[in-house]
Design an enzyme around this catalytic site. Sequence first.
Site, mmCIF file in Angstrom:
data_model
loop_
_atom_site.group_PDB
_atom_site.id
_atom_site.type_symbol
_atom_site.label_atom_id
_atom_site.label_comp_id
_atom_site.label_asym_id
_atom_site.label_seq_id
_atom_site.Cartn_x
_atom_site.Cartn_y
_atom_site.Cartn_z
ATOM 1 N N LYS A 31 13.817 5.680 38.743
ATOM 2 C CA LYS A 31 14.355 7.045 38.589
ATOM 3 C C LYS A 31 13.260 8.068 38.895
ATOM 4 C CE LYS A 31 13.482 6.512 33.656
ATOM 5 N NZ LYS A 31 14.077 6.055 32.397
ATOM 6 N N ARG A 126 21.057 8.440 21.400
ATOM 7 C CA ARG A 126 21.068 9.301 22.578
ATOM 8 C C ARG A 126 22.335 8.932 23.337
ATOM 9 N NH1 ARG A 126 15.650 8.971 26.138
ATOM 10 N NH2 ARG A 126 16.849 7.180 26.825
ATOM 11 N N TYR A 267 -11.232 30.396 34.303
ATOM 12 C CA TYR A 267 -10.410 31.206 33.401
ATOM 13 C C TYR A 267 -10.759 30.939 31.935
ATOM 14 C CZ TYR A 267 -7.256 32.282 37.284
ATOM 15 O OH TYR A 267 -6.720 32.717 38.455
ATOM 16 N N MET A 315 -4.391 26.853 38.953
ATOM 17 C CA MET A 315 -3.167 26.464 39.658
ATOM 18 C C MET A 315 -3.483 25.576 40.863
ATOM 19 S SD MET A 315 -0.107 28.771 41.294
ATOM 20 C CE MET A 315 0.538 29.476 39.810
HETATM 21 C C1 PLP Z 1 13.512 4.821 32.081
HETATM 22 C C2 PLP Z 1 14.290 3.697 31.585
HETATM 23 C C3 PLP Z 1 13.753 2.396 31.547
HETATM 24 C C4 PLP Z 1 12.314 2.110 31.885
HETATM 25 O O1 PLP Z 1 11.487 2.526 30.829
HETATM 26 P P1 PLP Z 1 9.897 2.288 30.875
HETATM 27 O O2 PLP Z 1 9.427 2.702 29.546
HETATM 28 O O3 PLP Z 1 9.369 3.160 31.962
HETATM 29 O O4 PLP Z 1 9.715 0.854 31.165
HETATM 30 C C5 PLP Z 1 14.579 1.366 31.148
HETATM 31 N N1 PLP Z 1 15.852 1.599 30.777
HETATM 32 C C6 PLP Z 1 16.398 2.823 30.778
HETATM 33 C C7 PLP Z 1 17.795 3.003 30.347
HETATM 34 C C8 PLP Z 1 15.647 3.907 31.178
HETATM 35 O O5 PLP Z 1 16.186 5.142 31.173
#
Ligand code: PLP
Length: 371
Positions: A31, A126, A267, A315
């Site tokens: 992702k 969640r 800064y 930046m």
């Molecule tokens: C992001 C995600 C993972 C992977 O998690 P990591 O901690 O990066 O290994 C696995 N399952 C779901 C549902 C996720 O959203």
Amino acid sequence: MAHNLRTVQQHVAQQVGSARFQRAKTFAVAKANGYGHGIEAAVRGFAAADGIAVIETEMLARLRELGWQKDLVLLEGFFEKADLEVLQSTGSITAIHCREQLDDLRSLPAGAALKVMLKMNTGMNRLGFRPEALPEVLTQLAQLQSQAKVSEVIMMMHFADADAFDRISLDHAWTRMREAVQQAELKQFRLEGLSVCNSAASLRYADDLFLDSYTNIIRPGICLYGASPMGNAENEATVDFNLKPAMTLKAQIIAIQQVNTGETVGYGSRFKAKEPTRIAIVACGYADGYPRWADASTPVVVNGIETTLAGRVSMDMMTINLNPVPSAHVGDWVTLWGEGGPTIDRVTECARMGSYETLCHLNQRVPKEII
Ligand SMILES: *Cc1c(COP(=O)(O)O)cnc(C)c1O
């Protein structure tokens, strides 16, 4: 990335036994554009995985265009009905985490036969169905199966605390998951697989989280990119598990300043020279994705020598202390993290952040080279 995938698979195989692992699958999580590494890199690096899992519907078609022929998963499922067509045309698996999604599946044409991952809420609160809701959900899924709108069902869950110091929360969640599996068994509902382990759970507890009557599907993410799900705090987990950084971030020195004792840099005048100090101005800042709050102990490597930041990250630039590296010149490359530099876990710890968000904050303007 290929090395990390192999390493994590070997590590899990060692824990669960190679015969058990042979029946398991790995869905590599990619992702957020492969945690900032680029989806093209993910397709190449994860060639040996059984599937790639993403959140973004538009990535499904992109992954097929890039030649990915194995399983594809939408981890949060579809967001609107129009996504169902994409799922069908790309032959992807969708998570189902709520009643609304379940209802939407009814609008599929008979024969569409989508594979689904039924997401259970085992305590994260969640996404997912609470175990109490399961009997009704399974009835609906069985109906959808009889109409050939749904084919296989994999049950999945996600841990809130697989990276924690103790495993109380993990054990509690796993108990709830096993109860859910048992309920499905009592209803004689056929589950094609179980998907439980993220990176932390794969690396630490896989042995306890496989159920032998099912295809166990691990879903590692961060560890495949060479960062530790446990951060840098407890140990150098990336070293313990022999993970290699998938991303190396480098920038060039574009100027050098010689400052006198008592003079300040940048800064907020946060760096004050205790002695005459050579300061390199490096062409990378928080707009590129480098953590803005990286403190004075944050390591960087110049010509093989480790030194630290000097002053606040701006930046488009950062300033570093060149006193330990008298050989450094304008034009030299500074390794900010990755191969030949500090681990991203060390850097992000100095900024009180994590490797997860830092990797996916890498800005578009940073030129990327996939090797
Ligand atoms: C992001 C995600 C993972 C992977 O998690 P990591 O901690 O990066 O290994 C696995 N399952 C779901 C549902 C996720 O959203």
